[in-house]
Design an enzyme around this catalytic site. Structure first.
Site, PDB file in Angstrom:
ATOM      1  N   TYR A 141      54.531  29.095   7.030  1.00  0.00           N
ATOM      2  CA  TYR A 141      54.707  27.729   7.510  1.00  0.00           C
ATOM      3  C   TYR A 141      53.399  26.954   7.567  1.00  0.00           C
ATOM      4  O   TYR A 141      53.390  25.732   7.510  1.00  0.00           O
ATOM      5  CB  TYR A 141      55.305  27.735   8.919  1.00  0.00           C
ATOM      6  CG  TYR A 141      56.798  27.884   8.976  1.00  0.00           C
ATOM      7  CD1 TYR A 141      57.414  29.019   8.481  1.00  0.00           C
ATOM      8  CD2 TYR A 141      57.587  26.890   9.530  1.00  0.00           C
ATOM      9  CE1 TYR A 141      58.794  29.163   8.555  1.00  0.00           C
ATOM     10  CE2 TYR A 141      58.954  27.022   9.602  1.00  0.00           C
ATOM     11  CZ  TYR A 141      59.553  28.166   9.114  1.00  0.00           C
ATOM     12  OH  TYR A 141      60.908  28.293   9.181  1.00  0.00           O
ATOM     13  N   LYS A 187      58.057  43.464   5.701  1.00  0.00           N
ATOM     14  CA  LYS A 187      58.395  43.786   4.308  1.00  0.00           C
ATOM     15  C   LYS A 187      57.206  44.588   3.766  1.00  0.00           C
ATOM     16  O   LYS A 187      56.498  44.165   2.844  1.00  0.00           O
ATOM     17  CB  LYS A 187      58.643  42.483   3.524  1.00  0.00           C
ATOM     18  CG  LYS A 187      59.180  42.691   2.123  1.00  0.00           C
ATOM     19  CD  LYS A 187      60.613  43.194   2.078  1.00  0.00           C
ATOM     20  CE  LYS A 187      61.039  43.480   0.646  1.00  0.00           C
ATOM     21  NZ  LYS A 187      62.375  44.126   0.548  1.00  0.00           N
ATOM     22  N   ASP A 219      65.090  43.149   4.839  1.00  0.00           N
ATOM     23  CA  ASP A 219      66.407  43.144   4.189  1.00  0.00           C
ATOM     24  C   ASP A 219      67.374  44.072   4.913  1.00  0.00           C
ATOM     25  O   ASP A 219      68.549  43.752   5.123  1.00  0.00           O
ATOM     26  CB  ASP A 219      66.304  43.480   2.685  1.00  0.00           C
ATOM     27  CG  ASP A 219      65.381  44.637   2.390  1.00  0.00           C
ATOM     28  OD1 ASP A 219      64.748  45.175   3.325  1.00  0.00           O
ATOM     29  OD2 ASP A 219      65.288  45.032   1.207  1.00  0.00           O
ATOM     30  N   ASP A 243      62.678  33.102  11.567  1.00  0.00           N
ATOM     31  CA  ASP A 243      63.504  31.907  11.391  1.00  0.00           C
ATOM     32  C   ASP A 243      64.857  32.298  10.813  1.00  0.00           C
ATOM     33  O   ASP A 243      65.909  31.933  11.329  1.00  0.00           O
ATOM     34  CB  ASP A 243      62.791  30.918  10.453  1.00  0.00           C
ATOM     35  CG  ASP A 243      63.610  29.671  10.220  1.00  0.00           C
ATOM     36  OD1 ASP A 243      64.151  29.135  11.210  1.00  0.00           O
ATOM     37  OD2 ASP A 243      63.735  29.244   9.059  1.00  0.00           O
ATOM     38  N   ASP A 247      68.715  32.736  12.939  1.00  0.00           N
ATOM     39  CA  ASP A 247      69.932  31.983  12.591  1.00  0.00           C
ATOM     40  C   ASP A 247      71.079  32.947  12.297  1.00  0.00           C
ATOM     41  O   ASP A 247      72.223  32.726  12.690  1.00  0.00           O
ATOM     42  CB  ASP A 247      69.706  31.085  11.369  1.00  0.00           C
ATOM     43  CG  ASP A 247      69.488  29.624  11.775  1.00  0.00           C
ATOM     44  OD1 ASP A 247      68.846  29.408  12.827  1.00  0.00           O
ATOM     45  OD2 ASP A 247      69.948  28.733  11.052  1.00  0.00           O
TER      46      ASP A 247
HETATM   47  C1  IPM Z   1      63.788  26.352  13.824  1.00  0.00           C
HETATM   48  C2  IPM Z   1      63.948  25.327  12.735  1.00  0.00           C
HETATM   49  C3  IPM Z   1      62.561  24.872  12.283  1.00  0.00           C
HETATM   50  C4  IPM Z   1      61.852  26.106  11.757  1.00  0.00           C
HETATM   51  C5  IPM Z   1      62.569  23.733  11.267  1.00  0.00           C
HETATM   52  C6  IPM Z   1      63.350  22.542  11.758  1.00  0.00           C
HETATM   53  C7  IPM Z   1      61.183  23.329  10.890  1.00  0.00           C
HETATM   54  O1  IPM Z   1      64.689  25.814  11.678  1.00  0.00           O
HETATM   55  O2  IPM Z   1      63.270  26.008  14.901  1.00  0.00           O
HETATM   56  O3  IPM Z   1      64.176  27.506  13.628  1.00  0.00           O
HETATM   57  O4  IPM Z   1      62.039  26.480  10.599  1.00  0.00           O
HETATM   58  O5  IPM Z   1      61.076  26.687  12.516  1.00  0.00           O
HETATM   59 MN    MN Z   2      65.456  27.842  12.011  1.00  0.00          MN
END
Ligand code: IPM
Ligand code: MN
Length: 366
Positions: A141, A187, A219, A243, A247
């Protein structure tokens, strides 16, 4: 206690869910005799529209003068075509970096009252209780150089030993307060940064003999998360893996709308935000689930202010409202009455008031 909180609602459903969380915060203030001064600032697309910057200086100043930050969400189709430095997401990355909020805590729990909404089979989804500890200010990032030309594009994945050490330590410390297990995700079979990561974990674990440590390739971790999620306690991993995995893990609970997060620095200062995004398709309609932001406030009380009892009161109230079968649209089953953002928040507020009355009755009889 008196605390000042910077509230940055952001875009989409951000304003609705932060409003709900501030309401809950004020109920806590009243009940536990605290003062929470709330000051509002702009971030993301809202800030681009007004100040031509996703993180204006005045917002940074406001946060600097505060004890913690509550953030809604940033982004939306309106700003998708903007040049990179004017993208709302840049504001979020910049605020994390500015305050050196390197540790992102994302708890993922399943509760019986929400299992109906999980895409996983009930026997797989039940008893999940994990904490994802994601490194937040390094890796792909932020690595330089990062560039795109017509012919090629590149990003840089760089981690210093120090950056890895502090997040790994955080993971170990947090595991000590939980079930004592750390899964370090990397990884290592491909990436140099992961080799260093694994080396640091091996070294640090000597100082935590009470903690069980396992290494897992990312993975494989992605697969384990949907086949055997209840086996995880603390997952510690770098920015990008965290990240993606957070999710993935979030859907186990049934809705992204219930997941809170804390992004904290070395001194306890923190930014608290729901894991979900701006959901532009339902923005402004009172349909958003405020649970994730309300639970983010509970994390703020716990991690930045040391108010454990107050944090538990919120978590308990949220749980009871779910157990009583009250849901916003994202969690409702066909035939359920769907509550609006405000109606659902009021259920939590009522529950907090009921708790306080029943606590005082207990007190009287003691
Ligand atoms: C999160 C979001 C952010 C990230 C984006 C919006 C930049 O997806 O907080 O997980 O990737 O960190
Ligand atoms: Mn995210």
């Amino acid at each position: 206690m008196k605390k000042r909180i910077a509230v940055l609602p952001g875009d989409g459903i951000g304003p609705e869910v932060t409003e709900a969380a501030v309401k809950v915060l004020q109920v806590i203030a009243r009940r536990f005799e605290h003062t929470f001064d709330v000051a509002y600032g702009l971030i993301g697309g809202a800030a681009v529209d007004k100040h031509d910057s996703p993180l204006p200086d005045e917002t940074i100043e406001l946060c600097q003068q505060s004890d913690a930050i509550l953030l809604g969400a940033v982004g939306g189709p309106k700003w998708d075509k903007q040049p990179a430095e004017l993208r709302p997401e840049k504001g979020l990355l910049a605020i994390r970096k500015h305050f050196d909020l390197f540790a992102n805590l994302r708890p993922v729990m399943t509760v019986p009252s929400l299992l109906h909404a999980s895409p996983l089979k009930e026997e797989v989804a039940k008893n999940v209780d994990m904490l994802i500890v994601r490194e937040l200010t390094g890796g792909l990032y932020f690595g330089e150089p990062s560039r795109k030309t017509e012919k090629a594009a590149f990003d840089t994945l760089v981690y210093t030993r120090k950056e890895i050490e502090r997040i790994v330590e955080k993971g170990f410390e947090l595991a000590r307060l939980r079930r004592g297990k750390v899964t370090s995700v990397d990884k290592e079979n491909v990436l140099q940064s992961s080799k260093l990561w694994r080396e640091v974990v091996e070294e640090k674990k000597k100082s935590y003999p009470d903690i069980e440590v396992e290494h897992m390739l990312v993975d494989s971790a992605a697969m384990q998360l949907v086949t055997n999620p209840s086996a995880f306690d603390v997952i510690v991993t770098e920015n990008m893996f965290g990240d993606i995995l957070s999710d993935e893990a979030s859907v186990i609970t049934g809705s992204l709308g219930v997941l809170p997060s804390a992004s904290i620095g070395a001194d306890g200062f923190g930014l608290y935000e729901p894991v979900h995004g701006t959901a532009p398709e339902i923005a402004g309609q009172g349909k958003a689930n405020p649970a994730a932001t309300i639970l983010s406030v509970a994390m703020m009380l716990k991690y930045s202010f040391g108010m454990e009892t107050e944090a538990s009161a919120i978590e308990e109230a949220v749980n009871v409202v779910f157990e009583d079968g009250f849901f916003t649209a994202d969690l409702a089953s066909p035939g359920d009455r769907v509550l609006s953002t405000n109606e659902w928040t009021d259920k939590v507020v009522d529950e907090l008031d009921i708790q306080s009355v029943s606590n005082s009755i207990m007190f009287t009889y003691n």
